[in-house]
Design a protein around this motif. Structure first.
Motif, PDB file in Angstrom:
ATOM      1  N   SER A   1     -12.932  74.660  49.957  1.00  0.00           N
ATOM      2  CA  SER A   1     -14.317  74.775  50.418  1.00  0.00           C
ATOM      3  C   SER A   1     -14.996  75.927  49.684  1.00  0.00           C
ATOM      4  O   SER A   1     -14.334  76.862  49.224  1.00  0.00           O
ATOM      5  CB  SER A   1     -14.321  75.056  51.924  1.00  0.00           C
ATOM      6  OG  SER A   1     -15.633  75.357  52.336  1.00  0.00           O
ATOM      7  N   ALA A   2     -16.318  75.848  49.621  1.00  0.00           N
ATOM      8  CA  ALA A   2     -17.080  76.964  49.046  1.00  0.00           C
ATOM      9  C   ALA A   2     -17.227  78.091  50.075  1.00  0.00           C
ATOM     10  O   ALA A   2     -17.654  79.188  49.735  1.00  0.00           O
ATOM     11  CB  ALA A   2     -18.448  76.466  48.609  1.00  0.00           C
ATOM     12  N   LYS A   3     -16.858  77.788  51.334  1.00  0.00           N
ATOM     13  CA  LYS A   3     -17.011  78.808  52.392  1.00  0.00           C
ATOM     14  C   LYS A   3     -15.689  79.502  52.671  1.00  0.00           C
ATOM     15  O   LYS A   3     -14.627  78.936  52.434  1.00  0.00           O
ATOM     16  CB  LYS A   3     -17.478  78.136  53.681  1.00  0.00           C
ATOM     17  CG  LYS A   3     -18.808  77.443  53.561  1.00  0.00           C
ATOM     18  CD  LYS A   3     -19.299  77.005  54.935  1.00  0.00           C
ATOM     19  CE  LYS A   3     -20.423  75.991  54.787  1.00  0.00           C
ATOM     20  NZ  LYS A   3     -19.991  74.606  54.920  1.00  0.00           N
TER      21      LYS A   3
ATOM     22  N   LEU B   1      -7.047  69.025  48.675  1.00  0.00           N
ATOM     23  CA  LEU B   1      -8.152  68.173  49.134  1.00  0.00           C
ATOM     24  C   LEU B   1      -9.486  68.725  48.662  1.00  0.00           C
ATOM     25  O   LEU B   1      -9.791  69.905  48.932  1.00  0.00           O
ATOM     26  CB  LEU B   1      -8.156  68.105  50.664  1.00  0.00           C
ATOM     27  CG  LEU B   1      -6.879  67.614  51.342  1.00  0.00           C
ATOM     28  CD1 LEU B   1      -6.952  67.871  52.852  1.00  0.00           C
ATOM     29  CD2 LEU B   1      -6.690  66.124  51.082  1.00  0.00           C
ATOM     30  N   LEU B   2     -10.260  67.905  47.979  1.00  0.00           N
ATOM     31  CA  LEU B   2     -11.603  68.309  47.557  1.00  0.00           C
ATOM     32  C   LEU B   2     -12.619  67.370  48.189  1.00  0.00           C
ATOM     33  O   LEU B   2     -12.348  66.173  48.340  1.00  0.00           O
ATOM     34  CB  LEU B   2     -11.736  68.255  46.033  1.00  0.00           C
ATOM     35  CG  LEU B   2     -10.965  69.361  45.309  1.00  0.00           C
ATOM     36  CD1 LEU B   2      -9.687  68.835  44.721  1.00  0.00           C
ATOM     37  CD2 LEU B   2     -11.812  69.960  44.221  1.00  0.00           C
TER      38      LEU B   2
ATOM     39  N   THR C   1     -16.882  66.030  48.862  1.00  0.00           N
ATOM     40  CA  THR C   1     -18.170  65.754  48.209  1.00  0.00           C
ATOM     41  C   THR C   1     -19.252  66.079  49.239  1.00  0.00           C
ATOM     42  O   THR C   1     -18.941  66.583  50.324  1.00  0.00           O
ATOM     43  CB  THR C   1     -18.266  64.281  47.757  1.00  0.00           C
ATOM     44  OG1 THR C   1     -17.939  63.456  48.862  1.00  0.00           O
ATOM     45  CG2 THR C   1     -17.339  63.975  46.600  1.00  0.00           C
ATOM     46  N   GLY C   2     -20.476  65.769  48.927  1.00  0.00           N
ATOM     47  CA  GLY C   2     -21.569  66.035  49.875  1.00  0.00           C
ATOM     48  C   GLY C   2     -21.606  67.518  50.224  1.00  0.00           C
ATOM     49  O   GLY C   2     -21.578  68.382  49.348  1.00  0.00           O
TER      50      GLY C   2
ATOM     51  N   PRO D   1     -12.268  80.472  48.817  1.00  0.00           N
ATOM     52  CA  PRO D   1     -13.161  79.856  47.827  1.00  0.00           C
ATOM     53  C   PRO D   1     -13.073  80.519  46.453  1.00  0.00           C
ATOM     54  O   PRO D   1     -12.692  81.689  46.344  1.00  0.00           O
ATOM     55  CB  PRO D   1     -14.556  80.060  48.424  1.00  0.00           C
ATOM     56  CG  PRO D   1     -14.422  81.112  49.443  1.00  0.00           C
ATOM     57  CD  PRO D   1     -12.992  81.210  49.855  1.00  0.00           C
ATOM     58  N   ILE D   2     -13.463  79.758  45.450  1.00  0.00           N
ATOM     59  CA  ILE D   2     -13.661  80.315  44.111  1.00  0.00           C
ATOM     60  C   ILE D   2     -14.923  81.156  44.214  1.00  0.00           C
ATOM     61  O   ILE D   2     -15.919  80.687  44.775  1.00  0.00           O
ATOM     62  CB  ILE D   2     -13.954  79.194  43.089  1.00  0.00           C
ATOM     63  CG1 ILE D   2     -12.832  78.177  43.021  1.00  0.00           C
ATOM     64  CG2 ILE D   2     -14.304  79.748  41.732  1.00  0.00           C
ATOM     65  CD1 ILE D   2     -13.303  76.834  42.440  1.00  0.00           C
TER      66      ILE D   2
ATOM     67  N   SER E   1     -20.218  71.996  41.480  1.00  0.00           N
ATOM     68  CA  SER E   1     -19.969  70.566  41.703  1.00  0.00           C
ATOM     69  C   SER E   1     -18.469  70.405  41.955  1.00  0.00           C
ATOM     70  O   SER E   1     -17.664  71.264  41.560  1.00  0.00           O
ATOM     71  CB  SER E   1     -20.361  69.768  40.454  1.00  0.00           C
ATOM     72  OG  SER E   1     -19.480  70.082  39.397  1.00  0.00           O
TER      73      SER E   1
ATOM     74  N   ALA F   1     -15.490  72.598  40.323  1.00  0.00           N
ATOM     75  CA  ALA F   1     -14.590  73.319  41.224  1.00  0.00           C
ATOM     76  C   ALA F   1     -13.148  72.883  40.974  1.00  0.00           C
ATOM     77  O   ALA F   1     -12.239  73.712  40.917  1.00  0.00           O
ATOM     78  CB  ALA F   1     -14.985  73.059  42.675  1.00  0.00           C
TER      79      ALA F   1
HETATM   80  N1  SAM Z   1     -20.911  73.451  50.983  1.00  0.00           N
HETATM   81  C1  SAM Z   1     -19.735  72.692  50.584  1.00  0.00           C
HETATM   82  C2  SAM Z   1     -18.469  73.480  50.933  1.00  0.00           C
HETATM   83  O1  SAM Z   1     -18.583  74.519  51.586  1.00  0.00           O
HETATM   84  O2  SAM Z   1     -17.370  73.048  50.548  1.00  0.00           O
HETATM   85  C3  SAM Z   1     -19.843  72.432  49.086  1.00  0.00           C
HETATM   86  C4  SAM Z   1     -19.440  71.035  48.724  1.00  0.00           C
HETATM   87  S1  SAM Z   1     -19.203  70.885  46.975  1.00  0.00           S
HETATM   88  C5  SAM Z   1     -20.625  70.003  46.456  1.00  0.00           C
HETATM   89  C6  SAM Z   1     -17.962  69.661  46.871  1.00  0.00           C
HETATM   90  C7  SAM Z   1     -16.529  70.176  46.881  1.00  0.00           C
HETATM   91  O3  SAM Z   1     -16.265  71.003  45.747  1.00  0.00           O
HETATM   92  C8  SAM Z   1     -16.111  70.996  48.082  1.00  0.00           C
HETATM   93  O4  SAM Z   1     -15.816  70.182  49.191  1.00  0.00           O
HETATM   94  C9  SAM Z   1     -14.866  71.690  47.542  1.00  0.00           C
HETATM   95  O5  SAM Z   1     -13.766  70.809  47.519  1.00  0.00           O
HETATM   96  C10 SAM Z   1     -15.263  71.970  46.093  1.00  0.00           C
HETATM   97  N2  SAM Z   1     -15.890  73.295  45.934  1.00  0.00           N
HETATM   98  C11 SAM Z   1     -17.184  73.550  45.630  1.00  0.00           C
HETATM   99  N3  SAM Z   1     -17.381  74.876  45.512  1.00  0.00           N
HETATM  100  C12 SAM Z   1     -16.185  75.467  45.735  1.00  0.00           C
HETATM  101  C13 SAM Z   1     -15.744  76.823  45.758  1.00  0.00           C
HETATM  102  N4  SAM Z   1     -16.571  77.835  45.509  1.00  0.00           N
HETATM  103  N5  SAM Z   1     -14.447  77.080  46.030  1.00  0.00           N
HETATM  104  C14 SAM Z   1     -13.581  76.047  46.269  1.00  0.00           C
HETATM  105  N6  SAM Z   1     -13.939  74.757  46.254  1.00  0.00           N
HETATM  106  C15 SAM Z   1     -15.221  74.459  46.000  1.00  0.00           C
END
Ligand code: SAM
Length: 171
Positions: free
Chosen positions: A99-101, A125-126, A128-129, A146-147, A157, A161
């Motif tokens: 997650s990005a969070k 697990l990755l 979308t949305g 998160p990264i 994206s 990620a």
């Molecule tokens: N707000 C969403 C979240 O908190 O995950 C962002 C969704 S992003 C468009 C789609 C996917 O990319 C996420 O579900 C995650 O698997 C991966 N992703 C995006 N940013 C990331 C980050 N900073 N660290 C880790 N995974 C990330």
């Protein structure tokens, strides 16, 4: 997946994600890449892409692309993926959500690198949305930290990620 308002949604498959994630996965020697989508129409769209690169004109035009896509498997549900891994590996996979969070209980990259050295298969697990659903995050064995980039903007994206995660988790 989660939508903007946090409710459960289904997103569309993005073909460039399938290409790029397959190529990154092959480059980092990921054993198997699963694309999970409940819609038959979306899975059949993805299948027509593979057919082009597997046995159609694309196969001879760009064999590297064919090889990248050869490790990709479609599934309609996560349970199908877990069952497949269990059958293949004779062991249930550990689920590592991304997650990005940041969550209170996030695991560090170092912890997950250690986990990857263990006996259990690891399923990264990755989403979308707006990311993986809360149910899936709760069900996972780990939520990876998160990264972070170089500032407080964090909107990668899924395909970007994925490439960064694979590089940071490299053994
Ligand atoms: N707000 C969403 C979240 O908190 O995950 C962002 C969704 S992003 C468009 C789609 C996917 O990319 C996420 O579900 C995650 O698997 C991966 N992703 C995006 N940013 C990331 C980050 N900073 N660290 C880790 N995974 C990330």
């Amino acid at each position: 997946m989660c939508g903007k308002d946090g409710k459960l949604i289904t997103t569309s498959l993005t073909l460039i994600d399938l290409h790029d994630i397959s190529r990154s996965s092959r480059t980092y020697d990921v054993r198997k890449l699963f694309v999970v989508h409940p819609s038959t129409a979306m899975r059949s769209l993805a299948r027509s892409l593979f057919e082009h690169w597997e046995s159609g004109y694309g196969a001879s035009y760009n064999p590297d692309r064919k090889e990248a896509l050869s490790r990709l498997q479609l599934a309609s549900h996560l349970e199908e993926v877990i069952h497949h891994i269990d059958l293949q590996e004779k062991n249930l996979p550990l689920l590592v959500a991304t997650s990005a969070k940041t969550y209170g209980s996030s695991a560090s990259f170092e912890e997950i690198i250690d986990t990857l050295k263990g006996d259990r298969p690891v399923l990264l697990l990755l989403g979308t949305g707006h990311g993986l659903s809360n149910q899936l995050l709760k069900r996972s064995d780990f939520i990876l930290e998160p990264i972070t980039g170089s500032c407080d903007y964090n909107h990668l994206s899924v395909r970007s990620a994925c490439a960064i995660l694979l590089d940071r988790l490299r053994l």
